[in-house]
Scaffold this motif. Structure first.
Motif, mmCIF file in Angstrom:
data_model
loop_
_atom_site.group_PDB
_atom_site.id
_atom_site.type_symbol
_atom_site.label_atom_id
_atom_site.label_comp_id
_atom_site.label_asym_id
_atom_site.label_seq_id
_atom_site.Cartn_x
_atom_site.Cartn_y
_atom_site.Cartn_z
ATOM 1 N N THR A 196 0.852 -1.178 0.000
ATOM 2 C CA THR A 196 0.000 0.000 0.000
ATOM 3 C C THR A 196 0.888 1.229 0.000
ATOM 4 O O THR A 196 2.066 1.154 0.335
ATOM 5 C CB THR A 196 -0.899 0.011 1.244
ATOM 6 O OG1 THR A 196 -0.124 -0.417 2.345
ATOM 7 C CG2 THR A 196 -2.069 -0.903 1.062
ATOM 8 N N ASN A 246 -1.002 1.499 6.509
ATOM 9 C CA ASN A 246 -1.471 2.817 6.087
ATOM 10 C C ASN A 246 -2.740 2.753 5.250
ATOM 11 O O ASN A 246 -2.788 3.200 4.111
ATOM 12 C CB ASN A 246 -0.382 3.559 5.310
ATOM 13 C CG ASN A 246 -0.749 5.008 5.084
ATOM 14 O OD1 ASN A 246 -1.518 5.582 5.850
ATOM 15 N ND2 ASN A 246 -0.240 5.605 4.021
ATOM 16 N N SER A 247 -3.754 2.149 5.811
ATOM 17 C CA SER A 247 -5.034 2.073 5.133
ATOM 18 C C SER A 247 -6.110 2.115 6.215
ATOM 19 O O SER A 247 -5.875 1.668 7.332
ATOM 20 C CB SER A 247 -5.093 0.772 4.329
ATOM 21 O OG SER A 247 -6.372 0.582 3.809
ATOM 22 N N ALA A 248 -7.262 2.685 5.904
ATOM 23 C CA ALA A 248 -8.217 3.002 6.971
ATOM 24 C C ALA A 248 -8.867 1.763 7.592
ATOM 25 O O ALA A 248 -9.056 1.712 8.795
ATOM 26 C CB ALA A 248 -9.299 3.935 6.439
ATOM 27 N N TYR A 249 -9.216 0.777 6.774
ATOM 28 C CA TYR A 249 -9.898 -0.393 7.345
ATOM 29 C C TYR A 249 -9.014 -1.112 8.375
ATOM 30 O O TYR A 249 -9.456 -1.384 9.496
ATOM 31 C CB TYR A 249 -10.319 -1.374 6.247
ATOM 32 C CG TYR A 249 -11.460 -0.938 5.352
ATOM 33 C CD1 TYR A 249 -11.715 0.396 5.087
ATOM 34 C CD2 TYR A 249 -12.292 -1.875 4.765
ATOM 35 C CE1 TYR A 249 -12.744 0.775 4.257
ATOM 36 C CE2 TYR A 249 -13.330 -1.500 3.929
ATOM 37 C CZ TYR A 249 -13.549 -0.174 3.677
ATOM 38 O OH TYR A 249 -14.567 0.199 2.863
ATOM 39 N N VAL A 257 -8.776 0.933 11.624
ATOM 40 C CA VAL A 257 -9.929 0.789 12.511
ATOM 41 C C VAL A 257 -9.893 -0.582 13.192
ATOM 42 O O VAL A 257 -10.232 -0.721 14.368
ATOM 43 C CB VAL A 257 -11.242 0.997 11.719
ATOM 44 C CG1 VAL A 257 -12.443 0.684 12.578
ATOM 45 C CG2 VAL A 257 -11.327 2.425 11.211
ATOM 46 N N TYR A 301 -7.659 -0.184 16.094
ATOM 47 C CA TYR A 301 -8.364 0.498 17.194
ATOM 48 C C TYR A 301 -9.210 -0.501 17.980
ATOM 49 O O TYR A 301 -9.257 -0.498 19.198
ATOM 50 C CB TYR A 301 -9.335 1.564 16.664
ATOM 51 C CG TYR A 301 -8.736 2.802 16.045
ATOM 52 C CD1 TYR A 301 -7.572 3.349 16.534
ATOM 53 C CD2 TYR A 301 -9.384 3.439 14.998
ATOM 54 C CE1 TYR A 301 -7.059 4.504 15.967
ATOM 55 C CE2 TYR A 301 -8.873 4.590 14.427
ATOM 56 C CZ TYR A 301 -7.714 5.117 14.911
ATOM 57 O OH TYR A 301 -7.214 6.249 14.362
ATOM 58 N N LEU A 342 -15.471 -4.955 8.335
ATOM 59 C CA LEU A 342 -14.362 -4.084 7.930
ATOM 60 C C LEU A 342 -13.567 -4.737 6.813
ATOM 61 O O LEU A 342 -12.385 -4.445 6.645
ATOM 62 C CB LEU A 342 -13.429 -3.844 9.114
ATOM 63 C CG LEU A 342 -13.761 -2.707 10.055
ATOM 64 C CD1 LEU A 342 -12.713 -2.640 11.158
ATOM 65 C CD2 LEU A 342 -13.817 -1.386 9.320
ATOM 66 N N ALA A 343 -14.166 -5.649 6.081
ATOM 67 C CA ALA A 343 -13.483 -6.355 4.993
ATOM 68 C C ALA A 343 -12.214 -7.049 5.489
ATOM 69 O O ALA A 343 -11.237 -7.156 4.769
ATOM 70 C CB ALA A 343 -13.158 -5.395 3.846
ATOM 71 N N ALA A 394 -6.963 -6.733 6.430
ATOM 72 C CA ALA A 394 -7.590 -6.477 5.130
ATOM 73 C C ALA A 394 -6.585 -6.280 3.996
ATOM 74 O O ALA A 394 -6.849 -6.648 2.865
ATOM 75 C CB ALA A 394 -8.501 -5.254 5.215
ATOM 76 N N GLU A 395 -5.428 -5.699 4.294
ATOM 77 C CA GLU A 395 -4.474 -5.425 3.217
ATOM 78 C C GLU A 395 -3.348 -6.448 3.156
ATOM 79 O O GLU A 395 -2.389 -6.281 2.416
ATOM 80 C CB GLU A 395 -3.866 -4.021 3.395
ATOM 81 C CG GLU A 395 -4.855 -2.884 3.364
ATOM 82 C CD GLU A 395 -5.356 -2.570 1.957
ATOM 83 O OE1 GLU A 395 -5.059 -3.334 1.036
ATOM 84 O OE2 GLU A 395 -6.048 -1.541 1.813
#
Lengths: 392, 303
Positions: free
Chosen positions: B58, B121-124, B127, B130, B203-204, B209-210
């Motif tokens: 990413t 460095n990706s939002a999903y 989160v 978190y 959240l995939a 996810a990545e």
């Protein structure tokens, strides 16, 4: 045959497909889901996880662009199966599995991919940002040219206003940050905040959150390519932490031609389909799978009565599910009452009063965290079927 | 140090594959796949699939943090297993603070998930990270009180002493609340089933996810290994270790471990995922008082 070819062949027996639903082509999606179940292929949740992209129907131009972006993001080996109609599904999946097992074809595909940069250990491009050391970095598949960082190395300006980067939205990337406001008082020299747009990206904006803390603001698209999500729906969340501050709703259309699939003649199957999505989003995978089996039985008109009753009873009795759903508000109702209504219809009881109007989706989502927002979308189950692209 | 040090990673690996295979069969059976038992080799095919796959990169990812985070999972699982007595045999390292060590390794998993979620460095995934921290805040205190209850009951933090202390009565019977809370936190340690919101389907895939290729393989194997080790730890902590009639101690320990593991894996298919904002309230208002009460009762008995 080499080891790699053997592994490819073995793995191709059970690929992980990412299924893309297209508005107006529900019949194709149902055929795909049934076929995947027959083959025992477990669907993937994200492009990085998937090696097979299945497009259920003919997407309109915007949706097709989004799908192509996701296709670009999938690491090799990969295969794509486009099934314009339900009868194309078995042959398309057979061909895709064969393509995944085909070592020369996969090597050629990997070599020819211009936009995707797989991570390699040699890729240590250190860019020169003046005094700042960004270390090593990879450029991803998204075609950012190197930006001119020199131009941003001013000292002590009060507000740098970078334009939002025009990323094509793509379901799984979170990089559409907007401007980067007021860094006051840099005490001369280079400050860490001064890096402007590292890697061609503007820094995340910051704003006070609901607790009065300064937090990064991210603009994160959900959909249109997302598992257990309404076909063609795209919601761009403005997130702080995992709390939705604003939500912008768009509909990406399918290509014209297909009629309405849920036309009111098969209410039980339609409700089971919606419930399957809700249960999957709630993480109750076993029960979601049950709902899909029963849905397909109902469509064939040979539903096992005892199994259906057991399903309804068990779902209704789940205290955990009720606990997770009942605070997700849909205007006058909530996600749990909505699900209970569906269960009543599935169980053949009197149709509950569904006349209660719900506020628009974008308003309902504000203030929720992502988990509740996903449940809300699944429970609201907005009708996206009607969205049809206008032919140019 | 003993030969169990060499056997240990192998044992963990076998249990890991067993958990993944059972999970695949259960999943296929729930989905109504014809001949669901044939899905047992799904983890092997998945391994083959991930071995020949490209990594995904990413934009502006922190590769070091991501790799460190992913790698922490299997390492922490094996290190946590090092203090567990293997039935009749001694643990690879039967240290005097074994319970504390076990707990520390399990908390290292939080760091692993957080780093992996942050590093790409990706939002999903962010989160997802978190959520792992929120989950840790929710389950860790009840979990620690449950472990302290065991230590009070055994008057030791050494796993072999805990087993000896259950000579007359298993701790699962003596302190049922602590046992139930431990089972819940076993799920949380491996972010599994009802506690899997950090890698949630909504959240995939969350923190994972990545991840692709080798990264995903190590992450996923580490997660399954952590579940297996959490199940294995329940045996010396609450189920009398290798104690049992007729069969040798190591076989009893193995059977009990497999039974706990099967229950944990099965739970994932039978319960929805808990949202952390909801579970947090429950953990702090119901679980902490319950475990404290359990600790008080056990403390009075120990006196």
């Amino acid at each position: 045959m080499g080891l790699r070819a053997r592994l490819l062949r073995y793995a191709a027996g059970r690929p992980r497909p990412l299924v893309v639903a297209v508005p107006g082509f529900t019949g194709v999606r149902l055929a795909v889901e049934a076929d995947l179940r027959r083959r025992g292929w477990r669907p993937a949740l994200a492009p990085a996880e998937a090696d097979l992209l299945i497009v259920c129907g003919r997407p309109g131009p915007d949706l097709a662009r989004a799908i192509d972006t996701v296709w670009d993001q999938m690491p090799s080996p990969r295969a794509r199966a486009d099934a314009p109609t339900a009868s194309d599904v078995p042959s398309a999946l057979d061909a895709a599995s064969a393509h995944l097992a085909d070592e020369p074809a996969q090597l050629e595909d990997a070599a020819q991919r211009a936009s995707y940069t797989p991570e390699t250990s040699m890729d240590h491009s250190t860019m020169d940002h003046g005094d700042m050391d960004h270390g090593d970095m990879d450029h991803s598949a998204m075609g950012h040219g190197d930006m001119d960082h020199g131009a941003m190395g001013h000292e002590g300006h009060e507000s740098m206003d970078h334009e939002a980067m025009g990323h094509e939205s793509m379901g799984h990337e979170a990089m559409g940050h907007e401007g980067h406001g007021g860094h006051g008082g840099h005490g001369g020299g280079h400050d860490h905040h001064m890096m402007g747009a590292p890697h061609g990206l503007a820094m995340a904006d910051r704003a006070p959150d609901r607790d009065g803390l300064k937090l990064d603001v991210l603009h994160v698209p959900f959909g249109p390519v997302l598992a257990d999500w309404p076909a063609g729906l795209k919601v761009t969340f403005t997130l702080q932490g995992d709390v939705v501050q604003a939500a912008e709703v768009e509909h990406l259309a399918g290509d014209a031609g297909a009629g309405r699939f849920w036309d009111g003649t098969n209410v039980v199957a339609a409700r089971l389909d919606a419930l399957a999505r809700l249960l999957a989003v709630a993480g109750w995978t076993g029960q979601a799978a049950q709902a899909r089996v029963l849905r397909d039985q109902a469509l064939d008109g040979k539903v096992e009565k005892a199994r259906l009753e057991k399903f309804v009873r068990r779902t209704r009795r789940s205290r955990t599910l009720r606990w997770m759903l009942q605070d997700v508000g849909l205007g006058e109702t909530n996600a749990w009452t909505r699900a209970s209504g569906w269960l009543a219809e599935i169980g053949g009881e009197t149709r509950p009063d569904t006349s209660a109007a719900t506020p628009p989706l974008g308003e309902l989502l504000v203030g929720l965290d992502v988990a509740a927002a996903r449940l809300l979308v699944a429970a609201l189950d907005p009708d996206t079927e009607g969205a049809v692209a206008e032919h140019v | 140090m003993s030969e169990s040090l060499l056997v240990l990673p192998l044992l963990v690996a076998v249990l890991t594959v067993a958990a993944a295979a059972f999970d695949a069969v259960l999943g296929a059976s729930a989905a109504g796949v014809p001949g669901a038992w044939r899905a047992w080799d799904a983890p092997l095919r998945e391994t083959a699939r991930l071995l020949v796959r490209q990594r995904r990169s990413t934009l502006a990812a922190d590769r070091l943090l991501r790799r460190a985070g992913v790698l922490v999972l299997p390492v922490a699982a094996v290190l946590a297993a090092a203090v567990l007595p293997l039935g009749g045999a001694r643990a690879a390292s039967d240290m005097s603070v074994g319970i504390v060590w076990f707990n520390a390794m399990e908390v290292a998993v939080w760091a692993g998930v957080w780093l992996a979620g942050w590093g790409v460095n990706s939002a999903y995934p962010l989160v997802g990270g978190y959520r792992m921290i929120a989950q840790g805040l929710a389950y860790e205190l009840p979990h620690m009180f449950a472990l302290i209850t065991v230590a009070v009951g055994a008057e030791s933090l050494r796993f072999s002493d805990v087993v000896t202390a259950q000579h007359d009565l298993w701790f699962a019977v003596q302190m049922p609340v602590a046992f139930l809370v431990y089972l819940l936190s076993a799920l949380a340690m491996a972010f599994w089933g009802p506690m899997s919101s950090p890698v949630g389907a909504d959240l995939a895939g969350g923190a994972a996810a990545e991840l692709s290729g080798a990264d995903r393989l190590v992450f996923s194997a580490g997660r399954h290994a952590m579940l297996a080790v959490a199940a294995a730890a329940a045996v010396p902590l609450f189920l009398g270790g290798g104690a049992g009639p007729l069969l040798p101690a190591w076989l009893w320990a193995l059977l009990k471990t497999l039974a706990v593991l099967a229950v944990l894996v099965w739970t994932a298919h039978r319960l929805p995922v808990l949202r952390m904002d909801r579970f947090m309230t429950f953990a702090w208002t119901a679980l902490i008082p319950a475990t404290l009460l359990q600790l008080l009762v056990t403390g009075l008995v120990a006196l």
